[in-house]
Write an enzyme that holds these catalytic residues in place. Structure first.
Site, mmCIF file in Angstrom:
data_model
loop_
_atom_site.group_PDB
_atom_site.id
_atom_site.type_symbol
_atom_site.label_atom_id
_atom_site.label_comp_id
_atom_site.label_asym_id
_atom_site.label_seq_id
_atom_site.Cartn_x
_atom_site.Cartn_y
_atom_site.Cartn_z
ATOM 1 N N LYS A 41 44.566 25.450 68.085
ATOM 2 C CA LYS A 41 43.173 25.160 68.414
ATOM 3 C C LYS A 41 42.887 23.678 68.189
ATOM 4 O O LYS A 41 43.686 22.950 67.594
ATOM 5 C CB LYS A 41 42.242 26.013 67.547
ATOM 6 C CG LYS A 41 42.343 25.748 66.052
ATOM 7 C CD LYS A 41 41.419 26.661 65.261
ATOM 8 C CE LYS A 41 41.523 26.370 63.767
ATOM 9 N NZ LYS A 41 40.583 27.184 62.976
ATOM 10 N N ARG A 139 31.633 34.880 58.568
ATOM 11 C CA ARG A 139 31.624 34.110 59.804
ATOM 12 C C ARG A 139 31.575 35.054 61.007
ATOM 13 O O ARG A 139 30.542 35.238 61.612
ATOM 14 C CB ARG A 139 32.858 33.198 59.837
ATOM 15 C CG ARG A 139 32.837 32.109 60.888
ATOM 16 C CD ARG A 139 33.907 31.064 60.637
ATOM 17 N NE ARG A 139 35.267 31.599 60.621
ATOM 18 C CZ ARG A 139 36.353 30.846 60.387
ATOM 19 N NH1 ARG A 139 36.222 29.559 60.127
ATOM 20 N NH2 ARG A 139 37.556 31.387 60.411
ATOM 21 N N HIS A 168 40.040 36.835 57.788
ATOM 22 C CA HIS A 168 40.329 35.452 57.401
ATOM 23 C C HIS A 168 39.909 35.252 55.954
ATOM 24 O O HIS A 168 38.797 35.612 55.561
ATOM 25 C CB HIS A 168 39.583 34.466 58.302
ATOM 26 C CG HIS A 168 40.043 33.047 58.118
ATOM 27 N ND1 HIS A 168 41.233 32.578 58.630
ATOM 28 C CD2 HIS A 168 39.484 31.996 57.460
ATOM 29 C CE1 HIS A 168 41.379 31.300 58.319
ATOM 30 N NE2 HIS A 168 40.336 30.922 57.605
ATOM 31 N N ARG A 221 49.336 33.440 60.438
ATOM 32 C CA ARG A 221 48.782 32.424 61.336
ATOM 33 C C ARG A 221 49.042 31.043 60.726
ATOM 34 O O ARG A 221 48.426 30.672 59.732
ATOM 35 C CB ARG A 221 47.284 32.660 61.541
ATOM 36 C CG ARG A 221 46.954 34.036 62.112
ATOM 37 C CD ARG A 221 45.477 34.159 62.454
ATOM 38 N NE ARG A 221 44.611 33.986 61.322
ATOM 39 C CZ ARG A 221 44.205 34.970 60.507
ATOM 40 N NH1 ARG A 221 44.613 36.226 60.705
ATOM 41 N NH2 ARG A 221 43.395 34.720 59.500
ATOM 42 N N TYR A 267 30.090 -6.674 61.116
ATOM 43 C CA TYR A 267 28.659 -6.408 61.082
ATOM 44 C C TYR A 267 28.120 -6.403 59.658
ATOM 45 O O TYR A 267 28.740 -5.854 58.746
ATOM 46 C CB TYR A 267 28.362 -5.062 61.736
ATOM 47 C CG TYR A 267 28.603 -5.029 63.221
ATOM 48 C CD1 TYR A 267 27.806 -5.747 64.100
ATOM 49 C CD2 TYR A 267 29.638 -4.248 63.759
ATOM 50 C CE1 TYR A 267 28.023 -5.709 65.471
ATOM 51 C CE2 TYR A 267 29.850 -4.195 65.123
ATOM 52 C CZ TYR A 267 29.049 -4.927 65.974
ATOM 53 O OH TYR A 267 29.270 -4.883 67.331
ATOM 54 N N CYS A 313 34.305 -1.435 63.292
ATOM 55 C CA CYS A 313 33.537 -1.462 64.532
ATOM 56 C C CYS A 313 33.913 -0.266 65.407
ATOM 57 O O CYS A 313 34.820 0.496 65.088
ATOM 58 C CB CYS A 313 33.815 -2.760 65.290
ATOM 59 S SG CYS A 313 33.617 -4.262 64.297
ATOM 60 N N MET A 314 33.228 -0.115 66.516
ATOM 61 C CA MET A 314 33.505 1.017 67.392
ATOM 62 C C MET A 314 34.944 1.003 67.910
ATOM 63 O O MET A 314 35.594 2.052 67.998
ATOM 64 C CB MET A 314 32.539 1.040 68.583
ATOM 65 C CG MET A 314 32.758 2.224 69.513
ATOM 66 S SD MET A 314 31.648 2.245 70.934
ATOM 67 C CE MET A 314 30.082 2.616 70.144
ATOM 68 N N ASP A 315 35.458 -0.177 68.247
ATOM 69 C CA ASP A 315 36.765 -0.277 68.901
ATOM 70 C C ASP A 315 37.775 -1.109 68.125
ATOM 71 O O ASP A 315 38.935 -1.185 68.537
ATOM 72 C CB ASP A 315 36.600 -0.911 70.288
ATOM 73 C CG ASP A 315 35.430 -0.302 71.052
ATOM 74 O OD1 ASP A 315 35.480 0.893 71.349
ATOM 75 O OD2 ASP A 315 34.460 -1.045 71.311
#
Length: 377
Positions: A41, A139, A168, A221, A267, A313-315
């Protein structure tokens, strides 16, 4: 032209032999009468679902497991023909698609099962379900004997195959405790309630597989540990065999500059050089999964730990270098370089979370490169 020749150098290298080794070792631990369900998953916990699934099946996994209908269909569209179990809830209309594509789905309530049973006569192929019992996770699943039997009878009346039953565990990665004992006992009682035992009875996640072999049943699992990551510190200290990490996140220096005393970085100018320093820029940021909370985290350059300075930073992000280095110098953010290693557990500790969240947060804009046992991560 290969992307590596013109794209940014940030990549996640996945060692498929590590996946296979972790599956094989688990299968040896559980024995020939207990199968391994490979949980892929969340895009294979960030490692790439289809390629990980192929490697797990090659190593002897008996079936695959996912969390959402989309994930199950994506595996079928990728050409995987093995049994696929959808562990999460699915809309009633998806049952028709599941039957067509031979995807096993979870029955989690009598009302859901009865709605699917009403539609089942129109399915082009028989449907298989696994009954979910809520023994304390709170759940999905039924909590009473009455609801469990109601689900079972609705399925059988519609000629839907009750292929399995599962639960689970909420505390399997902790020291033995009352919640664990209550759940294990409650699940055994639920299995005994069924008029006929299904093909697959399963309860153990990675932690329970290692800590509670008495609950291995017909299958276990294997989730986070298939990727070489221990479910918790408690489990890590008691593993029956060493897990082999499968992922290395790396990049390169793309820019290097010398700062003088008082110069600031990023920043908010939160980092200020205390003297003459060399600072390098890495082409990876919080849009890739290197979150802002990881400012101050070490990366590996030249086999040494170098600290991220200033806000991420973002990138991009910046690191303090021990001396002048040239752009193109390899950098490891997760994995091993020389005698040093940075693990998802280290990131998780800094972020106040768990290593599961670290690997699944790695963005899909980071290319996954698949290797066959070429390095130790």
């Amino acid at each position: 032209m290969e992307q590596m020749e013109w794209g940014r150098p940030t990549v996640a290298a996945i060692d498929l032999e590590a996946i296979r080794e972790n599956v094989r070792n688990t299968a040896r631990l559980t024995g020939p009468d207990t199968g391994v369900i490979a949980v892929v998953k969340a895009d294979g916990y960030g490692h790439g679902a289809a390629r990980v699934a192929e490697a797990a099946l090659e190593a002897g996994a008996m079936m695959l497991a996912v969390a959402t209908p989309d994930e199950a269909v994506e595996l079928r569209e990728a050409g995987l023909e093995a049994d696929i179990l959808l562990l999460g809830a699915s809309p009633v209309p998806f049952a028709r698609i599941a039957a067509e594509q031979d995807i096993i789905i979870t029955a989690d309530s009598p009302a859901w099962m009865e709605a699917v049973a009403a539609a089942a006569p129109d399915f082009v192929r028989p449907l298989r379900v696994h009954l979910k019992v809520d023994t304390g996770m709170g759940r999905l699943g039924v909590r009473s004997a009455e609801d469990l039997l109601r689900m079972y009878r609705a399925a059988r009346a519609a000629n839907i195959s009750v292929d399995g039953i599962f639960t689970h565990f909420a505390t399997a990665d902790e020291p033995d405790n009352e919640v664990w004992r209550m759940q294990a006992s409650g699940f055994r009682e639920a299995v005994e309630l069924l008029p006929e035992r299904p093909r697959l009875v399963h309860a153990s996640n990675s932690a329970a597989t290692f800590m509670h072999p008495e609950c291995k049943f017909d299958a276990v699992r294997l989730g986070i540990s298939m990727y070489g990551i221990a479910p918790s510190d408690f489990v890590r200290e008691r593993l029956p065999f060493p897990l082999r990490p499968a992922l290395m996140l790396s990049t390169e220096l793309v820019h290097v500059k010398r700062l003088g005393r008082g110069d600031t970085v990023s920043y908010g100018a939160t980092y200020r050089a205390q003297g003459d320093e060399w600072v390098g820029t890495l082409p990876i940021g919080y849009a890739d999964g290197l979150l802002r909370g990881q400012s101050g985290q070490d990366v590996l350059i030249g086999g040494r730990r170098c600290r991220i300075v200033g806000r991420i930073c973002m990138d991009q992000c910046m690191v303090r270098l021990p001396h002048e280095m040239a752009p193109g110098e390899p950098v490891v953010l997760l994995g091993k370089q020389g005698n040093e290693r940075v693990s998802p557990d280290e990131w998780a500790e800094r972020l106040g979370t768990i290593p599961y969240e670290v690997v699944v947060t790695l963005s899909k804009r980071i290319p996954r490169v698949y290797l066959q046992g070429r390095g130790e991560y």
